[in-house]
Design a protein around this motif. Structure first.
Motif, mmCIF file in Angstrom:
data_model
loop_
_atom_site.group_PDB
_atom_site.id
_atom_site.type_symbol
_atom_site.label_atom_id
_atom_site.label_comp_id
_atom_site.label_asym_id
_atom_site.label_seq_id
_atom_site.Cartn_x
_atom_site.Cartn_y
_atom_site.Cartn_z
ATOM 1 N N SER A 83 -6.495 -113.615 -47.091
ATOM 2 C CA SER A 83 -5.569 -114.533 -46.422
ATOM 3 C C SER A 83 -6.041 -114.853 -45.011
ATOM 4 O O SER A 83 -6.023 -116.010 -44.580
ATOM 5 N N ALA A 84 -6.448 -113.821 -44.284
ATOM 6 C CA ALA A 84 -6.880 -114.019 -42.897
ATOM 7 C C ALA A 84 -8.090 -114.939 -42.826
ATOM 8 O O ALA A 84 -8.177 -115.818 -41.952
ATOM 9 N N LEU A 85 -9.021 -114.762 -43.754
ATOM 10 C CA LEU A 85 -10.247 -115.555 -43.730
ATOM 11 C C LEU A 85 -10.006 -116.986 -44.195
ATOM 12 O O LEU A 85 -10.692 -117.912 -43.738
ATOM 13 N N SER A 86 -9.028 -117.178 -45.091
ATOM 14 C CA SER A 86 -8.793 -118.508 -45.657
ATOM 15 C C SER A 86 -7.646 -119.258 -44.991
ATOM 16 O O SER A 86 -7.300 -120.362 -45.414
ATOM 17 N N GLY A 87 -7.040 -118.660 -43.971
ATOM 18 C CA GLY A 87 -5.938 -119.321 -43.285
ATOM 19 C C GLY A 87 -4.658 -119.349 -44.091
ATOM 20 O O GLY A 87 -3.823 -120.250 -43.915
ATOM 21 N N SER A 88 -4.467 -118.369 -44.958
ATOM 22 C CA SER A 88 -3.263 -118.310 -45.792
ATOM 23 C C SER A 88 -2.191 -117.466 -45.116
ATOM 24 O O SER A 88 -2.482 -116.614 -44.274
ATOM 25 N N ALA A 89 -0.943 -117.697 -45.532
ATOM 26 C CA ALA A 89 0.157 -116.893 -45.010
ATOM 27 C C ALA A 89 0.187 -115.529 -45.664
ATOM 28 O O ALA A 89 0.412 -114.511 -45.002
ATOM 29 N N ALA A 90 -0.020 -115.500 -46.975
ATOM 30 C CA ALA A 90 0.043 -114.252 -47.722
ATOM 31 C C ALA A 90 -0.573 -114.445 -49.093
ATOM 32 O O ALA A 90 -0.663 -115.574 -49.596
ATOM 33 N N GLY A 91 -0.980 -113.326 -49.701
ATOM 34 C CA GLY A 91 -1.545 -113.353 -51.040
ATOM 35 C C GLY A 91 -0.838 -112.360 -51.941
ATOM 36 O O GLY A 91 -0.310 -111.340 -51.477
ATOM 37 N N THR A 92 -0.826 -112.656 -53.249
ATOM 38 C CA THR A 92 -0.154 -111.806 -54.231
ATOM 39 C C THR A 92 -0.956 -111.813 -55.520
ATOM 40 O O THR A 92 -1.548 -112.830 -55.891
ATOM 41 N N ILE A 93 -0.978 -110.666 -56.215
ATOM 42 C CA ILE A 93 -1.523 -110.596 -57.567
ATOM 43 C C ILE A 93 -0.355 -110.328 -58.511
ATOM 44 O O ILE A 93 0.461 -109.426 -58.262
ATOM 45 N N ALA B 101 -1.411 -128.710 -45.258
ATOM 46 C CA ALA B 101 -2.232 -128.668 -46.467
ATOM 47 C C ALA B 101 -3.366 -127.652 -46.348
ATOM 48 O O ALA B 101 -3.749 -127.236 -45.255
ATOM 49 N N CYS B 102 -3.900 -127.279 -47.520
ATOM 50 C CA CYS B 102 -5.064 -126.393 -47.576
ATOM 51 C C CYS B 102 -6.329 -127.241 -47.506
ATOM 52 O O CYS B 102 -6.503 -128.165 -48.299
ATOM 53 N N ASP B 103 -7.202 -126.961 -46.559
ATOM 54 C CA ASP B 103 -8.416 -127.764 -46.407
ATOM 55 C C ASP B 103 -9.433 -127.382 -47.483
ATOM 56 O O ASP B 103 -9.399 -126.270 -48.028
ATOM 57 N N PRO B 104 -10.354 -128.304 -47.811
ATOM 58 C CA PRO B 104 -11.345 -128.038 -48.870
ATOM 59 C C PRO B 104 -12.180 -126.791 -48.632
ATOM 60 O O PRO B 104 -12.525 -126.076 -49.582
ATOM 61 N N ALA B 105 -12.507 -126.500 -47.370
ATOM 62 C CA ALA B 105 -13.330 -125.328 -47.081
ATOM 63 C C ALA B 105 -12.589 -124.036 -47.437
ATOM 64 O O ALA B 105 -13.184 -123.099 -47.984
ATOM 65 N N SER B 106 -11.294 -123.978 -47.147
ATOM 66 C CA SER B 106 -10.512 -122.787 -47.484
ATOM 67 C C SER B 106 -10.391 -122.628 -48.988
ATOM 68 O O SER B 106 -10.458 -121.513 -49.515
ATOM 69 N N LEU B 107 -10.227 -123.752 -49.692
ATOM 70 C CA LEU B 107 -10.130 -123.703 -51.151
ATOM 71 C C LEU B 107 -11.451 -123.214 -51.750
ATOM 72 O O LEU B 107 -11.462 -122.395 -52.676
ATOM 73 N N ALA B 108 -12.558 -123.706 -51.210
ATOM 74 C CA ALA B 108 -13.877 -123.281 -51.685
ATOM 75 C C ALA B 108 -14.090 -121.794 -51.416
ATOM 76 O O ALA B 108 -14.676 -121.071 -52.234
ATOM 77 N N LEU B 109 -13.606 -121.314 -50.276
ATOM 78 C CA LEU B 109 -13.739 -119.893 -49.949
ATOM 79 C C LEU B 109 -12.975 -119.035 -50.948
ATOM 80 O O LEU B 109 -13.491 -118.030 -51.451
#
Length: 365
Positions: free
Chosen positions: A32-42, A143-151
């Motif tokens: 999340s920190a690297l991709s600019g996300s608020a949070a992640g879940t599995i 929005a999520c930028d293309p670079a974050s999505l690619a990451l």
């Protein structure tokens, strides 16, 4: 190795979490920190089981409420994702209308918390479960930028392999080497970084016609091309680009299977007395089933474009027709096909198709 936020360190955390589910929040938090996300879940979804998973602490109250209720069953966002099963990370909001998002009970609670867009990938397990990874954006970040999505997609093969083990362990902590290998329910062995087998479970030991003892306590595969990929994965353990999932085709009464080589990183090594590698095999059931692109991506590390082409070829299409159906040129299709050959250990189209027809969801032991 690099700092805690580097990609190689995050990959280590992902493989650690495969065996230590309590570490998933840290692994997801690093992504999340690297991709600019608020949070992640599995999440782990199965037909006859409650929803399970792990989330970052910041959204833990919302996560606990989600898995404890049936709200997800009437959530357009969840049901849309469940139906489409995106094999690569996508922005779920792009698949929904503003009205659908507005009336979604799950999304309303998240918006009140300050969370907006959802980025999601689904990894279908050969056992039938769906392992779903969700990363969310703060409303203020848009929005999520293309670079974050690619990451995020660059981590997907590692998440898929870790998800396979997490699904088999039911996201429960493994406590001891032999018990962990038995709990996985797959033919498996743990090895040193030099390739010496420290322990193998009864499922792998029963396949002595496929898995062979090698010199200096090593492990080999009877099928030479697959064995070459296994040895490459062992010697290239620290190289993140090495192929870690590859097939062993059926021959002379042997069952077809897919072998996965997982590095044991960080404290996950403590579960296995300092071992560095886990070798596990998924055993498909033979049949004429055409596997989905998502399953092929999860098993063989294929890109979305490669998986679509392989699926079309497996359906009986010629390379030209498969290229057109995949929306690429024949020249590009040939390039993709060479990559598919390398990743699946095959050398010609007929061999690839014969292999893929064995890839079918398999029963639990």
């Amino acid at each position: 190795m690099g700092g805690p936020g580097t990609e190689s360190a995050i990959i280590d955390r992902i493989y650690e979490a495969a065996f230590l589910p309590d570490e998933w929040p840290k692994a997801l938090g690093a992504i999340s920190a690297l991709s600019g996300s608020a949070a992640g879940t599995i999440f782990l979804f199965g037909d006859d089981m409650p929803v399970r998973g792990r989330s970052e602490e910041i959204v833990r109250p919302l996560f606990d409420e989600f898995v404890a209720s049936d709200a997800w069953k009437v959530s357009d966002s969840v049901q849309r994702t469940y139906t489409l099963r995106p094999s690569e990370f996508i922005v779920v909001d792009d698949l929904m209308s503003a009205e659908e998002i507005e009336r979604d009970p799950v999304r309303r609670k998240l918006r009140a918390f300050g969370i907006g867009r959802h980025i999601c990938a689904v990894v279908p397990m050969p056992t039938g479960e769906l392992v779903t990874f969700v990363f969310q954006r703060w409303l203020k970040d848009g929005a999520c930028d293309p670079a974050s999505l690619a990451l995020l997609n660059s981590f997907r093969p590692h998440l898929a392999r870790a998800g396979l083990i997490a699904a088999r362990l039911g996201l429960e902590r493994a406590h001891e080497a032999v018990a962990a290998l038995e709990a996985i329910g797959l033919p498996a062995a743990i090895m040193t970084g030099a390739g010496r087998v420290l322990a193998a479970n009864r499922f792998l030991e029963a396949m002595s016609d496929i898995f062979l003892s090698a010199s200096h306590g090593g492990l080999a595969i009877a099928h030479a091309p697959a064995n070459a990929l296994l040895q490459e994965a062992i010697t290239g353990n620290r190289a993140d680009a090495v192929v870690r999932s590859f097939p062993v085709p059926a021959s002379q009464g042997q069952r077809a299977m897919v072998v996965h080589v997982l590095p044991l990183r960080r404290t996950a090594r403590d579960l296995f007395s300092g071992a560095e590698l886990l070798v596990a095999a998924t055993v498909p059931s033979p049949g004429a089933f055409v596997p989905s692109a998502g399953i092929l991506m999860g098993l063989f590390d294929l890109t979305p474009a490669e998986a679509r082409l392989a699926t079309n070829l497996n359906a009986g299409q010629s390379l030209g027709v498969a290229a057109a159906a995949s929306g690429i040129t024949v020249k590009s299709a040939r390039t993709y096909l060479e990559r598919i050959f390398r990743k699946t250990g095959t050398h010609q189209q007929s061999e690839l198709v014969a292999l893929l027809k064995t890839v079918h969801p398999f029963p639990a032991h």
